[in-house]
Design a protein around this motif. Structure first.
Motif, short mmCIF file in Angstrom:
data_model
loop_
_atom_site.label_atom_id
_atom_site.label_comp_id
_atom_site.label_asym_id
_atom_site.label_seq_id
_atom_site.Cartn_x
_atom_site.Cartn_y
_atom_site.Cartn_z
N LEU A 144 -9.53 11.40 -19.73
CA LEU A 144 -10.14 11.08 -18.44
C LEU A 144 -9.07 11.09 -17.35
O LEU A 144 -7.88 11.09 -17.64
CB LEU A 144 -10.81 9.70 -18.52
CG LEU A 144 -12.00 9.62 -19.46
CD1 LEU A 144 -12.44 8.17 -19.65
CD2 LEU A 144 -13.16 10.46 -18.95
N PRO A 145 -9.49 11.07 -16.08
CA PRO A 145 -8.52 11.07 -14.97
C PRO A 145 -7.56 9.90 -15.07
O PRO A 145 -7.96 8.78 -15.42
CB PRO A 145 -9.40 10.93 -13.73
CG PRO A 145 -10.73 11.43 -14.14
CD PRO A 145 -10.87 11.08 -15.60
N THR A 146 -6.29 10.15 -14.80
CA THR A 146 -5.30 9.08 -14.84
C THR A 146 -5.19 8.43 -13.47
O THR A 146 -5.72 8.92 -12.48
CB THR A 146 -3.93 9.64 -15.26
OG1 THR A 146 -3.57 10.70 -14.39
CG2 THR A 146 -3.96 10.12 -16.70
N ILE A 147 -4.48 7.32 -13.42
CA ILE A 147 -4.30 6.56 -12.19
C ILE A 147 -2.87 6.73 -11.71
O ILE A 147 -1.93 6.68 -12.49
CB ILE A 147 -4.58 5.06 -12.44
CG1 ILE A 147 -6.04 4.86 -12.85
CG2 ILE A 147 -4.25 4.24 -11.21
CD1 ILE A 147 -6.34 3.46 -13.32
N TYR A 148 -2.73 6.95 -10.42
CA TYR A 148 -1.40 6.96 -9.82
C TYR A 148 -1.46 6.16 -8.52
O TYR A 148 -2.54 5.85 -8.01
CB TYR A 148 -0.90 8.39 -9.58
CG TYR A 148 -1.58 9.13 -8.47
CD1 TYR A 148 -1.05 9.16 -7.19
CD2 TYR A 148 -2.77 9.82 -8.70
CE1 TYR A 148 -1.67 9.84 -6.17
CE2 TYR A 148 -3.40 10.52 -7.69
CZ TYR A 148 -2.85 10.52 -6.42
OH TYR A 148 -3.48 11.20 -5.41
N GLN A 149 -0.29 5.80 -8.01
CA GLN A 149 -0.22 4.99 -6.80
C GLN A 149 0.53 5.75 -5.72
O GLN A 149 1.54 6.39 -5.98
CB GLN A 149 0.52 3.69 -7.11
CG GLN A 149 0.62 2.76 -5.92
CD GLN A 149 1.22 1.43 -6.31
OE1 GLN A 149 1.05 0.96 -7.42
NE2 GLN A 149 1.94 0.83 -5.38
N ARG A 150 0.00 5.66 -4.50
CA ARG A 150 0.65 6.24 -3.33
C ARG A 150 0.38 5.32 -2.15
O ARG A 150 -0.76 4.96 -1.89
CB ARG A 150 0.12 7.64 -3.05
CG ARG A 150 0.85 8.31 -1.90
CD ARG A 150 0.40 9.73 -1.66
NE ARG A 150 -1.05 9.72 -1.45
CZ ARG A 150 -1.82 10.77 -1.67
NH1 ARG A 150 -1.33 11.89 -2.11
NH2 ARG A 150 -3.11 10.69 -1.45
N ASN A 151 1.44 4.94 -1.46
CA ASN A 151 1.33 4.05 -0.30
C ASN A 151 0.52 2.79 -0.62
O ASN A 151 -0.38 2.40 0.12
CB ASN A 151 0.72 4.78 0.89
CG ASN A 151 1.59 5.90 1.37
OD1 ASN A 151 2.82 5.83 1.28
ND2 ASN A 151 0.98 6.96 1.88
N PHE A 152 0.82 2.19 -1.76
CA PHE A 152 0.21 0.93 -2.21
C PHE A 152 -1.27 1.04 -2.55
O PHE A 152 -1.94 0.05 -2.74
CB PHE A 152 0.43 -0.19 -1.17
CG PHE A 152 1.88 -0.40 -0.84
CD1 PHE A 152 2.72 -1.06 -1.72
CD2 PHE A 152 2.41 0.09 0.33
CE1 PHE A 152 4.06 -1.24 -1.42
CE2 PHE A 152 3.75 -0.09 0.65
CZ PHE A 152 4.58 -0.76 -0.24
N CYS A 153 -1.82 2.24 -2.62
CA CYS A 153 -3.22 2.45 -3.00
C CYS A 153 -3.26 3.18 -4.34
O CYS A 153 -2.42 4.03 -4.61
CB CYS A 153 -3.95 3.28 -1.95
SG CYS A 153 -4.15 2.45 -0.39
N TRP A 154 -4.26 2.85 -5.15
CA TRP A 154 -4.46 3.52 -6.43
C TRP A 154 -5.45 4.66 -6.27
O TRP A 154 -6.43 4.55 -5.54
CB TRP A 154 -4.98 2.54 -7.46
CG TRP A 154 -3.94 1.72 -8.14
CD1 TRP A 154 -2.66 1.49 -7.73
CD2 TRP A 154 -4.11 1.00 -9.36
NE1 TRP A 154 -2.03 0.67 -8.61
CE2 TRP A 154 -2.89 0.35 -9.62
CE3 TRP A 154 -5.17 0.83 -10.23
CZ2 TRP A 154 -2.71 -0.44 -10.74
CZ3 TRP A 154 -5.00 0.04 -11.33
CH2 TRP A 154 -3.77 -0.59 -11.59
N TYR A 155 -5.19 5.73 -7.00
CA TYR A 155 -6.06 6.90 -7.02
C TYR A 155 -6.26 7.35 -8.47
O TYR A 155 -5.38 7.16 -9.30
CB TYR A 155 -5.43 8.07 -6.25
CG TYR A 155 -5.22 7.80 -4.79
CD1 TYR A 155 -6.18 8.16 -3.85
CD2 TYR A 155 -4.07 7.16 -4.34
CE1 TYR A 155 -5.99 7.91 -2.49
CE2 TYR A 155 -3.88 6.89 -2.99
CZ TYR A 155 -4.84 7.27 -2.08
OH TYR A 155 -4.65 7.02 -0.75
N THR A 156 -7.42 7.94 -8.74
CA THR A 156 -7.62 8.60 -10.02
C THR A 156 -7.44 10.10 -9.77
O THR A 156 -7.82 10.60 -8.71
CB THR A 156 -9.01 8.33 -10.61
OG1 THR A 156 -10.01 8.71 -9.67
CG2 THR A 156 -9.18 6.87 -10.97
#
Length: 104
Positions: free
Chosen positions: A75-87
């Motif tokens: 499934l899509p993984t999670i990463y962080q950019r500018n203190f926000c999480w994204y899948t």
């Protein structure tokens, strides 16, 4: 992958409750699997049906545990950019709002 995460995955695959340090896998009588980190529910797995991420704690440890589980189910993984999480999967990114459900 950390040893604790390997053991967590082993318990999820086997459908067995397990606990170590700050991580707990609990198999409900209905067969659903709850994953907790520091006594906070971070993931619900309904075998052969769905996986729901449900966390408001955006820590590195939470992200690591969830990514191990997400990778297990492709499934899509999670990463962080500018203190926000994204899948992210195949280049598509979506803002993570705290709860997200995937079909498995």
């Amino acid at each position: 992958m950390r040893v604790i995460e390997k053991n967590m995955l082993r318990a999820i695959r086997a459908g067995k409750s397990w606990e170590s340090s700050n991580t707990r896998v609990y198999v409900n009588p209905s067969g659903t699997i709850d994953v907790h980190l520091f006594n906070n529910l971070i993931c619900i797995i309904v075998p052969d049906e769905s996986l729901t991420i449900c966390t408001r704690w955006h820590s590195a440890t939470t992200k690591s545990r969830l990514n191990v589980i997400l990778n297990e189910y492709n499934l899509p993984t999670i990463y962080q950019r500018n203190f926000c999480w994204y899948t992210c999967k195949n280049g598509d990114s979506n803002l993570f709002t705290g709860t997200e459900e995937f079909n498995i």
